[in-house]
Design an enzyme around this catalytic site. Sequence first.
Site, short mmCIF file in Angstrom:
data_model
loop_
_atom_site.label_atom_id
_atom_site.label_comp_id
_atom_site.label_asym_id
_atom_site.label_seq_id
_atom_site.Cartn_x
_atom_site.Cartn_y
_atom_site.Cartn_z
N TYR A 12 43.38 44.92 70.91
CA TYR A 12 43.53 43.75 70.03
C TYR A 12 44.63 42.81 70.52
CZ TYR A 12 43.79 41.11 65.65
OH TYR A 12 43.76 40.11 64.71
N LYS A 26 44.29 38.86 71.86
CA LYS A 26 44.94 37.75 71.18
C LYS A 26 46.00 37.07 72.06
CE LYS A 26 42.64 38.02 67.34
NZ LYS A 26 41.71 36.94 66.91
#
Length: 252
Positions: free
Chosen positions: A157, A161
């Site tokens: 994740y 990002k």
Amino acid sequence: MKNIFDISGKHILIAGGARGIGFSLATMLAEHGARIFIADVLVDLGSSAVKEIPGKNHLYFHLDVTNENSVKNLIDDIEHLHGGIDIALNCAGIAVFSPAFEMSYADFSKTLEINLNGAFLLSKYLALYMTKNNVAGKIIHLASVSSYVANPNYAAYSSSKAGLSQLVKVLAREWADKNITVNAIGPAITPTLLTKEIFKDKNWEAKSLSQIPMGRFGTPEDLLGAVLLLASPAGSYITGQTLFVDGGRTLV
């Protein structure tokens, strides 16, 4: 006096708007007078979502952000049949949390495919449309504090990002002379359907809360001001930025 935050009458595409933060923002932006195009891979939820938000003439479109033809066809359809797009808000994403030793390569790759590659495809075809039609467009992505801070179990994740925040910078520089702004918003962890599994761990929840100086988790409503800033004339001179809306999480 002119309201520089006015978005009434604007056409806003919200990718990943069928549920969670995307749906909440779709509702709030509709309340501010925008026409909403929800684009999501979730057909049933997307179809019902456009009926629940206030106002008229909102539409749902099926979209798989990892499929280039799906993205291109969506933009073409809205351009030729539904009046075009002024603003795009990309909330499409997934979150897989696992220790790196235990994370499968498939989960790592899928996270980047949706959160980063999908953002690239959306941005590319939106900017091509905006350039061709001389639209002073605004592209806004949902990033995360995880693009900046390092949390255990966030290998996939956080990488997606962080890549997204850097992509925003590069695209903003490339398209600045085309009058297209590209920005991101970085919320702290927010209780949604996407994150409900990790909130079941009360020890994790307590530790996460202790890292937010303001002492509470964020809500979709907390993001509205930042979205209105970047989507409206008020933010016309802001580009290439990730605006953290995080209760101070990035200060820790």
